[in-house]
Write an enzyme that holds these catalytic residues in place. Sequence first.
Site, PDB file in Angstrom:
ATOM      1  N   TYR A 158       5.315  50.693  15.807  1.00 29.67           N
ATOM      2  CA  TYR A 158       5.074  51.078  17.197  1.00 29.67           C
ATOM      3  C   TYR A 158       5.916  50.213  18.121  1.00 29.67           C
ATOM      4  O   TYR A 158       6.109  49.024  17.874  1.00 29.67           O
ATOM      5  CB  TYR A 158       3.587  50.918  17.557  1.00 29.67           C
ATOM      6  CG  TYR A 158       2.768  52.103  17.119  1.00 29.67           C
ATOM      7  CD1 TYR A 158       2.722  53.259  17.896  1.00 29.67           C
ATOM      8  CD2 TYR A 158       2.061  52.077  15.924  1.00 29.67           C
ATOM      9  CE1 TYR A 158       1.976  54.365  17.485  1.00 29.67           C
ATOM     10  CE2 TYR A 158       1.325  53.175  15.504  1.00 29.67           C
ATOM     11  CZ  TYR A 158       1.294  54.319  16.294  1.00 29.67           C
ATOM     12  OH  TYR A 158       0.574  55.404  15.889  1.00 29.67           O
ATOM     13  N   LYS A 171      11.518  41.290  13.312  1.00 29.00           N
ATOM     14  CA  LYS A 171      10.110  41.685  13.173  1.00 29.00           C
ATOM     15  C   LYS A 171      10.107  43.064  12.546  1.00 29.00           C
ATOM     16  O   LYS A 171      10.646  44.014  13.122  1.00 29.00           O
ATOM     17  CB  LYS A 171       9.408  41.725  14.531  1.00 29.00           C
ATOM     18  CG  LYS A 171       9.477  40.440  15.315  1.00 29.00           C
ATOM     19  CD  LYS A 171       8.701  39.319  14.645  1.00 29.00           C
ATOM     20  CE  LYS A 171       8.852  38.032  15.435  1.00 29.00           C
ATOM     21  NZ  LYS A 171       8.157  36.910  14.830  1.00 29.00           N
ATOM     22  N   SER A 185       6.171  38.748   3.260  1.00 31.83           N
ATOM     23  CA  SER A 185       6.842  38.683   4.565  1.00 31.83           C
ATOM     24  C   SER A 185       7.411  37.280   4.805  1.00 31.83           C
ATOM     25  O   SER A 185       8.544  37.114   5.269  1.00 31.83           O
ATOM     26  CB  SER A 185       5.847  39.049   5.668  1.00 31.83           C
ATOM     27  OG  SER A 185       6.394  38.790   6.929  1.00 31.83           O
ATOM     28  N   ARG A 222       3.727  37.660  17.255  1.00 30.53           N
ATOM     29  CA  ARG A 222       4.616  38.040  18.360  1.00 30.53           C
ATOM     30  C   ARG A 222       4.235  39.414  18.894  1.00 30.53           C
ATOM     31  O   ARG A 222       4.130  39.620  20.111  1.00 30.53           O
ATOM     32  CB  ARG A 222       6.074  38.001  17.901  1.00 30.53           C
ATOM     33  CG  ARG A 222       7.103  38.577  18.850  1.00 30.53           C
ATOM     34  CD  ARG A 222       7.101  37.964  20.233  1.00 30.53           C
ATOM     35  NE  ARG A 222       7.249  36.520  20.233  1.00 30.53           N
ATOM     36  CZ  ARG A 222       7.095  35.772  21.323  1.00 30.53           C
ATOM     37  NH1 ARG A 222       6.803  36.314  22.492  1.00 30.53           N
ATOM     38  NH2 ARG A 222       7.219  34.455  21.247  1.00 30.53           N
ATOM     39  N   ARG A 246      12.762  44.723   6.274  1.00 30.29           N
ATOM     40  CA  ARG A 246      12.532  45.413   5.004  1.00 30.29           C
ATOM     41  C   ARG A 246      12.185  44.355   3.948  1.00 30.29           C
ATOM     42  O   ARG A 246      12.924  43.381   3.779  1.00 30.29           O
ATOM     43  CB  ARG A 246      13.795  46.177   4.597  1.00 30.29           C
ATOM     44  CG  ARG A 246      13.602  47.067   3.383  1.00 30.29           C
ATOM     45  CD  ARG A 246      14.932  47.729   3.019  1.00 30.29           C
ATOM     46  NE  ARG A 246      15.359  48.657   4.074  1.00 30.29           N
ATOM     47  CZ  ARG A 246      14.939  49.919   4.171  1.00 30.29           C
ATOM     48  NH1 ARG A 246      14.114  50.400   3.266  1.00 30.29           N
ATOM     49  NH2 ARG A 246      15.357  50.704   5.131  1.00 30.29           N
ATOM     50  N   LYS A 294       3.577  35.184  10.358  1.00 29.91           N
ATOM     51  CA  LYS A 294       3.995  36.460   9.738  1.00 29.91           C
ATOM     52  C   LYS A 294       2.890  37.530   9.710  1.00 29.91           C
ATOM     53  O   LYS A 294       2.977  38.491   8.948  1.00 29.91           O
ATOM     54  CB  LYS A 294       4.534  36.265   8.299  1.00 29.91           C
ATOM     55  CG  LYS A 294       5.716  35.340   8.147  1.00 29.91           C
ATOM     56  CD  LYS A 294       6.777  35.489   9.188  1.00 29.91           C
ATOM     57  CE  LYS A 294       7.504  36.800   9.182  1.00 29.91           C
ATOM     58  NZ  LYS A 294       8.425  36.912  10.371  1.00 29.91           N
ATOM     59  N   CYS A 295       1.901  37.344  10.552  1.00 30.08           N
ATOM     60  CA  CYS A 295       0.821  38.347  10.587  1.00 30.08           C
ATOM     61  C   CYS A 295       0.898  39.234  11.827  1.00 30.08           C
ATOM     62  O   CYS A 295       0.012  40.063  12.049  1.00 30.08           O
ATOM     63  CB  CYS A 295      -0.536  37.657  10.513  1.00 30.08           C
ATOM     64  SG  CYS A 295      -0.851  36.964   8.891  1.00 30.08           S
ATOM     65  N   GLY A 296       1.925  39.044  12.644  1.00 28.11           N
ATOM     66  CA  GLY A 296       2.064  39.881  13.840  1.00 28.11           C
ATOM     67  C   GLY A 296       1.725  39.131  15.120  1.00 28.11           C
ATOM     68  O   GLY A 296       1.324  39.744  16.117  1.00 28.11           O
TER      69      GLY A 296
HETATM   70  N1  LIG Z   1       4.986  46.729  16.518  1.00 30.76           N
HETATM   71  C1  LIG Z   1       5.554  45.911  15.651  1.00 30.76           C
HETATM   72  N2  LIG Z   1       6.888  45.838  15.522  1.00 30.76           N
HETATM   73  C2  LIG Z   1       7.444  45.003  14.633  1.00 30.76           C
HETATM   74  N3  LIG Z   1       6.761  44.156  13.839  1.00 30.76           N
HETATM   75  C3  LIG Z   1       5.418  44.197  13.935  1.00 30.76           C
HETATM   76  C4  LIG Z   1       4.764  45.053  14.839  1.00 30.76           C
HETATM   77  N4  LIG Z   1       3.443  44.860  14.714  1.00 30.76           N
HETATM   78  C5  LIG Z   1       3.274  43.943  13.783  1.00 30.76           C
HETATM   79  N5  LIG Z   1       4.462  43.523  13.294  1.00 30.76           N
HETATM   80  C6  LIG Z   1       4.607  42.560  12.230  1.00 30.76           C
HETATM   81  O1  LIG Z   1       4.865  41.271  12.744  1.00 30.76           O
HETATM   82  C7  LIG Z   1       5.359  40.526  11.646  1.00 30.76           C
HETATM   83  C8  LIG Z   1       5.931  39.222  12.122  1.00 30.76           C
HETATM   84  O2  LIG Z   1       4.847  38.386  12.406  1.00 30.76           O
HETATM   85  P1  LIG Z   1       4.945  37.164  13.396  1.00 30.76           P
HETATM   86  O3  LIG Z   1       5.431  37.640  14.713  1.00 30.76           O
HETATM   87  O4  LIG Z   1       3.615  36.510  13.390  1.00 30.76           O
HETATM   88  O5  LIG Z   1       6.040  36.264  12.726  1.00 30.76           O
HETATM   89  S1  LIG Z   1       6.306  34.704  13.035  1.00 30.76           S
HETATM   90  O6  LIG Z   1       5.342  33.956  12.259  1.00 30.76           O
HETATM   91  O7  LIG Z   1       6.192  34.501  14.456  1.00 30.76           O
HETATM   92  O8  LIG Z   1       7.691  34.503  12.541  1.00 30.76           O
HETATM   93  C9  LIG Z   1       6.337  41.466  11.021  1.00 30.76           C
HETATM   94  O9  LIG Z   1       6.415  41.133   9.653  1.00 30.76           O
HETATM   95  P2  LIG Z   1       7.543  41.753   8.691  1.00 30.76           P
HETATM   96  O10 LIG Z   1       7.215  43.214   8.582  1.00 30.76           O
HETATM   97  O11 LIG Z   1       7.399  41.065   7.402  1.00 30.76           O
HETATM   98  O12 LIG Z   1       8.863  41.492   9.334  1.00 30.76           O
HETATM   99  C10 LIG Z   1       5.757  42.841  11.282  1.00 30.76           C
HETATM  100  O13 LIG Z   1       5.230  43.455  10.143  1.00 30.76           O
END
Ligand SMILES: Nc1ncnc2c1ncn2[C@@H]1O[C@H](COP(=O)(O)OS(=O)(=O)O)[C@@H](OP(=O)(O)O)[C@H]1O
Length: 421
Positions: free
Chosen positions: A367, A382, A237, A150, A385, A146-148
Amino acid sequence: MPNKARPRREWSSKSLIKVLWIPHSAMRPAEGDTSDCILVVGVSRPKLVAAFLSIVLVSLFLTFHILYDSAVYSIDAAAVSIIDIEDDSKNNIEIDSTRLRDMSSSSSSLSSSLLSVNELNGFNGKLHFSRTNRHLPQAIIIGVRKCGTRALLEMLFLHPQIQKAAGEVHFFDRDENYEKGLEWYRKKMPYSLNGQITIEKSPSYFVTPEVPERIHAMNASVKLLLIVREPVTRAISDYTQLRTRAVTPSTASSSGMSTTMATVTTIEDENLQRPSQQQQSGRTFEELVLHSDGTVNESYRPITISLYHNYMYRWLEVFSRDQILVVNGDQLIEDPVPQLKRIETFLHLEPRIGRHNFYFNHTKGFYCLRNDTADKCLRESKGRRHPRVSPLVVAKLRKFFNEHNQRFYELVGEDLGWPEE
Ligand SMILES: Nc1ncnc2c1ncn2[C@@H]1O[C@H](COP(=O)(O)OS(=O)(=O)O)[C@@H](OP(=O)(O)O)[C@H]1O
């Protein structure tokens, strides 16, 4: 030249070079004055036959080699096409032709192994590869969930020297996968060209005790990317995802990319985790993170995982600090380019990712990615809300995390500047 040399047959008397058959016995070196001699190069008939046969054999060998190579490449290409189709059913793409075209025009170190642009253009969406293979990853995004992770992987994939594994492989953290061996793992990797870096991401690597040693056993000089986020936001998150999961049946779609270029959606296995009984009961974040006496519930998983130092020390027992890059996940959301530039340097990549690769999507609030052919945003899963959390609880949690964050900063030698209350 002694005139004992009696010609037996003349083939090309009018040409500059005369071919004459002269008995071997008539051949003897000139003696004395050689001013009126002509140069005669004598080749015996057996040697001529041997030379002719050698030329025929070499030609045959070369022809066979070329035919064999093209057959092998066609089989490779067919295999990749099949994989692409299979992965497409999981909504994944391993290699796209734009990426290969980009690479062939950019990197001199790669050019020797690359196919020509014409070769690429010659296919209607079908790829033919020259010298591609699956390689074990040279870099791994080890977490944190959940730190980004992906977003980071997809953003790095904008770089022509990066290939990414589809989905999350979970090789090192799941015994049932690890027991299948490195060859199984290698086959989960995408095809890549010499000089490209293969990257995979499995966020649960960070928190699984066995993983550092296992990765080290595969490649002691691997590069590790650890993306972290302010711990309270990460916990919220995590909670949001678990809650979504609790109210959505297991068929729920997952994360990934929504794109006009190609669908790059991947199922994040993490999303398929069964939410705990606690979570399913629909309790609020506040109820779950605090005990009834008001103390922080450290055993609530979203809180536990945010205690980064508890996991980080294990990695530093196995890897040197300079093998691990700590990426700031909050800054990746705010302004991805500086973080990506740091990673390009860390991975010794040519600087290729820039502002032209991003645009801010106001509807999504994040972005989105842009390359030569299309724009793409991460999926709805990703950037969810988050529920409104009581500011008092947020402040309490920040205070709780403060001491733990300091320990993490000390371990990594960096202050990430997370709020203290
Ligand atoms: N560009 C962009 N677009 C959308 N989301 C973005 C982006 N950059 C970072 N993030 C953040 O990525 C969070 C999800 O993290 P992960 O991909 O590591 O999640 S997971 O652990 O694989 O489920 C996701 O967390 P949440 O906001 O809680 O949904 C996003 O805040």
